[in-house]
Motif scaffolding. Structure first.
Motif, PDB file in Angstrom:
ATOM      1  N   THR A 370      26.046 -71.443  15.544  1.00  0.00           N
ATOM      2  CA  THR A 370      26.072 -71.514  14.086  1.00  0.00           C
ATOM      3  C   THR A 370      24.734 -71.064  13.516  1.00  0.00           C
ATOM      4  N   LYS A 371      24.704 -70.905  12.214  1.00  0.00           N
ATOM      5  CA  LYS A 371      23.474 -70.502  11.536  1.00  0.00           C
ATOM      6  C   LYS A 371      22.395 -71.579  11.618  1.00  0.00           C
ATOM      7  N   LEU A 372      22.807 -72.815  11.826  1.00  0.00           N
ATOM      8  CA  LEU A 372      21.851 -73.909  11.930  1.00  0.00           C
ATOM      9  C   LEU A 372      21.331 -73.974  13.356  1.00  0.00           C
ATOM     10  N   CYS A 373      20.046 -73.798  13.519  1.00  0.00           N
ATOM     11  CA  CYS A 373      19.448 -73.808  14.853  1.00  0.00           C
ATOM     12  C   CYS A 373      19.430 -75.216  15.446  1.00  0.00           C
ATOM     13  N   THR A 374      19.456 -75.264  16.766  1.00  0.00           N
ATOM     14  CA  THR A 374      19.302 -76.524  17.486  1.00  0.00           C
ATOM     15  C   THR A 374      18.093 -76.396  18.403  1.00  0.00           C
ATOM     16  N   GLY A 375      17.808 -77.451  19.159  1.00  0.00           N
ATOM     17  CA  GLY A 375      16.685 -77.417  20.082  1.00  0.00           C
ATOM     18  C   GLY A 375      15.358 -77.377  19.356  1.00  0.00           C
ATOM     19  N   ARG A 376      14.373 -76.717  19.959  1.00  0.00           N
ATOM     20  CA  ARG A 376      13.020 -76.685  19.378  1.00  0.00           C
ATOM     21  C   ARG A 376      12.965 -75.926  18.065  1.00  0.00           C
ATOM     22  N   GLN A 377      13.965 -75.091  17.807  1.00  0.00           N
ATOM     23  CA  GLN A 377      13.937 -74.272  16.591  1.00  0.00           C
ATOM     24  C   GLN A 377      14.627 -74.957  15.413  1.00  0.00           C
ATOM     25  N   LYS A 378      15.137 -76.145  15.613  1.00  0.00           N
ATOM     26  CA  LYS A 378      15.879 -76.842  14.566  1.00  0.00           C
ATOM     27  C   LYS A 378      15.025 -76.998  13.315  1.00  0.00           C
ATOM     28  N   GLY A 379      15.554 -76.507  12.209  1.00  0.00           N
ATOM     29  CA  GLY A 379      14.868 -76.639  10.931  1.00  0.00           C
ATOM     30  C   GLY A 379      13.787 -75.617  10.677  1.00  0.00           C
ATOM     31  N   LYS A 380      13.463 -74.787  11.683  1.00  0.00           N
ATOM     32  CA  LYS A 380      12.373 -73.819  11.538  1.00  0.00           C
ATOM     33  C   LYS A 380      12.874 -72.408  11.270  1.00  0.00           C
ATOM     34  N   HIS A 381      14.061 -72.092  11.749  1.00  0.00           N
ATOM     35  CA  HIS A 381      14.579 -70.744  11.635  1.00  0.00           C
ATOM     36  C   HIS A 381      16.067 -70.786  11.280  1.00  0.00           C
ATOM     37  N   GLU A 382      16.587 -69.619  10.958  1.00  0.00           N
ATOM     38  CA  GLU A 382      18.040 -69.472  10.821  1.00  0.00           C
ATOM     39  C   GLU A 382      18.549 -68.794  12.078  1.00  0.00           C
ATOM     40  N   CYS A 383      19.584 -69.340  12.668  1.00  0.00           N
ATOM     41  CA  CYS A 383      20.125 -68.780  13.899  1.00  0.00           C
ATOM     42  C   CYS A 383      21.355 -67.923  13.612  1.00  0.00           C
ATOM     43  N   THR A 384      21.966 -67.442  14.649  1.00  0.00           N
ATOM     44  CA  THR A 384      23.128 -66.550  14.537  1.00  0.00           C
ATOM     45  C   THR A 384      24.404 -67.322  14.824  1.00  0.00           C
ATOM     46  N   ASP A 385      25.492 -66.930  14.152  1.00  0.00           N
ATOM     47  CA  ASP A 385      26.749 -67.649  14.355  1.00  0.00           C
ATOM     48  C   ASP A 385      27.674 -66.871  15.302  1.00  0.00           C
ATOM     49  N   TYR A 386      28.874 -67.400  15.490  1.00  0.00           N
ATOM     50  CA  TYR A 386      29.781 -66.811  16.471  1.00  0.00           C
ATOM     51  C   TYR A 386      30.206 -65.401  16.087  1.00  0.00           C
ATOM     52  N   ALA A 387      30.302 -65.137  14.798  1.00  0.00           N
ATOM     53  CA  ALA A 387      30.637 -63.779  14.359  1.00  0.00           C
ATOM     54  C   ALA A 387      29.538 -62.804  14.767  1.00  0.00           C
ATOM     55  N   ASP A 388      28.283 -63.230  14.636  1.00  0.00           N
ATOM     56  CA  ASP A 388      27.157 -62.395  15.078  1.00  0.00           C
ATOM     57  C   ASP A 388      27.226 -62.153  16.580  1.00  0.00           C
ATOM     58  N   TRP A 389      27.536 -63.194  17.319  1.00  0.00           N
ATOM     59  CA  TRP A 389      27.627 -63.075  18.768  1.00  0.00           C
ATOM     60  C   TRP A 389      28.746 -62.103  19.169  1.00  0.00           C
ATOM     61  N   THR A 390      29.855 -62.194  18.482  1.00  0.00           N
ATOM     62  CA  THR A 390      30.979 -61.324  18.810  1.00  0.00           C
ATOM     63  C   THR A 390      30.629 -59.865  18.563  1.00  0.00           C
ATOM     64  N   ARG A 391      29.978 -59.584  17.428  1.00  0.00           N
ATOM     65  CA  ARG A 391      29.575 -58.208  17.131  1.00  0.00           C
ATOM     66  C   ARG A 391      28.611 -57.675  18.184  1.00  0.00           C
ATOM     67  N   LYS A 392      27.638 -58.489  18.551  1.00  0.00           N
ATOM     68  CA  LYS A 392      26.660 -58.051  19.551  1.00  0.00           C
ATOM     69  C   LYS A 392      27.313 -57.855  20.915  1.00  0.00           C
ATOM     70  N   TRP A 393      28.268 -58.698  21.246  1.00  0.00           N
ATOM     71  CA  TRP A 393      28.959 -58.567  22.526  1.00  0.00           C
ATOM     72  C   TRP A 393      29.722 -57.246  22.600  1.00  0.00           C
ATOM     73  N   ILE A 394      30.418 -56.939  21.533  1.00  0.00           N
ATOM     74  CA  ILE A 394      31.179 -55.693  21.498  1.00  0.00           C
ATOM     75  C   ILE A 394      30.250 -54.488  21.559  1.00  0.00           C
ATOM     76  N   GLU A 395      29.173 -54.522  20.774  1.00  0.00           N
ATOM     77  CA  GLU A 395      28.226 -53.414  20.769  1.00  0.00           C
ATOM     78  C   GLU A 395      27.586 -53.201  22.145  1.00  0.00           C
ATOM     79  N   SER A 396      27.312 -54.294  22.846  1.00  0.00           N
ATOM     80  CA  SER A 396      26.582 -54.214  24.113  1.00  0.00           C
ATOM     81  C   SER A 396      27.458 -53.885  25.303  1.00  0.00           C
ATOM     82  N   THR A 397      28.722 -54.267  25.249  1.00  0.00           N
ATOM     83  CA  THR A 397      29.576 -54.139  26.436  1.00  0.00           C
ATOM     84  C   THR A 397      30.775 -53.213  26.256  1.00  0.00           C
ATOM     85  N   LYS A 398      31.103 -52.849  25.009  1.00  0.00           N
ATOM     86  CA  LYS A 398      32.324 -52.082  24.776  1.00  0.00           C
ATOM     87  C   LYS A 398      32.048 -50.688  24.220  1.00  0.00           C
ATOM     88  N   GLN A 399      30.921 -50.501  23.598  1.00  0.00           N
ATOM     89  CA  GLN A 399      30.689 -49.224  22.904  1.00  0.00           C
ATOM     90  C   GLN A 399      29.763 -48.313  23.676  1.00  0.00           C
TER      91      GLN A 399
END
Length: 399
Positions: A370-399
């Protein structure tokens, strides 16, 4: 149970854990969240009906094999007639549970679905005091769906993602680098297998967390845009060396059995099946850690038959049912008592690490990015969500 029959069974269940290519977090239904839902305080007699949503293989009523049936005994015992809707993908599952035109009592949710339902208010918290046998389930698994002091699911089955290799061809690997480092992957180019799921990004993130500490990766399922981009580059460099991105566990089994693959990501299931078939493979836990997943039964926000649903939660958590589920699907039961007495064989329980608390404590279980970071980055940054992960997966492995 023969390896062939179990292979056919796990092919169905594998959809729940592997086919995560849909952009779950970007498929909004247009509805507002359900809102605050109440935890049941008492139970009454069953309402006579139970409506569930599952992925293939999560529920069996004897149609696949007359000997595999944990629905009919439940119906006879409780008077609750089970009606389950089998969907093909997690995206379909999420859409049905969102849809206000439907009122499903429960859902057998993989992690990417569970996180979304909780966030959107599409799941009702579970009163675990009303689930006999709940405290017999693995504590680590029970904690995975706890939010703000409430529990949103009852663990059903679980598994981990190992590094499997052909002992005749590959020197015993100790790190995810054997699979993700470009130089090492090149050694077995064209003979690697990788799960075809955006969640496989987490395994690459574990490798990169150890290799490039400047990225400050903490939780491999919670990545900032910079971290996700770095992982995507690793996957793109790996792509020319990959023989198969497997959707179904049977695909990885076939690749190793035929000698087309010698190294890759796998579940204990594939290691078990191939070992039983006398194939020279082993599975190892890399030094950077091992990821895992859990499917859990959750109560829908628009539950109509709560009493039958709670009886189902109790039924599916019982050792005897857990034994059937584990044998049929080739995954680890959430209730370690399924390995007690003359239920599951010791070899099965050892292979799947059932009751191994030390192993469970080391597993990094998947959750929905999700956009809400966990772990050491919690509250410090904005993270990537599942839609971002899906796009990157397709770009990296399918295209």
């Amino acid at each position: 149970m023969t390896a062939t029959r179990r292979a056919k069974a796990i092919t169905a269940l594998a959809v729940a854990a592997v086919l995560a290519v849909a952009t779950l977090l970007s498929c909004g239904s247009g509805d507002e969240p359900v809102g605050s839902v109440q935890v049941a305080s008492t139970l009454g007699p069953g309402e006579g009906t139970l409506k569930l949503v599952t992925l293939p293989g999560s529920v069996e009523g004897g149609s696949s094999d007359p000997r595999v049936n944990w629905v009919t005994p439940f119906q006879k015992r409780t008077g609750c007639k089970v009606d389950w809707n089998v969907v093909k993908t997690p995206r379909e599952m999420t859409a049905l549970m969102r849809d206000r035109r439907h009122r499903y009592d429960g859902v057998a949710a993989p992690p990417e679905v569970a996180g979304q339902l909780i966030a959107e208010g599409q799941a009702t918290p579970v009163n675990t005091n009303l689930v006999d046998g709940y405290k017999k389930l693995e504590p680590r698994l029970r904690a995975l769906l706890k939010r703000d002091g409430k529990y949103y699911g009852v663990p059903y089955v679980w598994g981990s993602n190992l590094l499997m290799y052909d002992t005749r061809t590959v020197e015993t690997p100790s790190s995810w680098a054997a699979l993700f480092d470009p130089g090492q992957a090149r050694r077995h180019s064209g003979r690697l297998v990788v799960r075809d799921s955006p969640l496989s990004i987490a395994e690459a993130a574990l490798y990169l967390r150890a290799r490039d500490r400047k990225l400050k990766i903490s939780d491999p399922y919670s990545l900032t845009p910079k971290q996700l981009d770095a992982v995507a580059k690793v996957l793109a460099l790996q792509r020319p060396h990959v023989k198969t991105y497997w959707d179904l566990p049977a695909d990885a089994v076939s690749a190793f059995a035929g000698g087309e693959a010698v190294l890759g990501e796998a579940w204990p299931y594939q290691v078990d099946v191939l070992t039983r078939a006398s194939k020279p493979v082993e599975g190892v836990v890399p030094s950077e850690g091992v990821t895992g997943w859990m499917d859990a039964w959750m109560i829908g926000a628009r539950v109509q038959h709560p009493n039958c649903m709670y009886q189902w939660l109790q039924w599916t958590a019982s050792p005897d049912v857990q034994q059937q589920v584990a044998e049929w699907t080739g995954v680890a039961p959430a209730n370690p008592q399924a390995c007690a007495g003359d239920r599951l064989k010791p070899g099965f329980c050892n292979a799947y690490h059932v009751g191994d608390r030390a192993y469970l404590d080391k597993v990094i279980f998947a959750h929905t990015p999700t956009k809400l970071c966990t772990g050491r980055q919690k509250g410090k940054h904005e993270c990537t969500d599942y839609a971002d992960w899906t796009r990157k997966w397709i770009e990296s492995t399918k295209q």
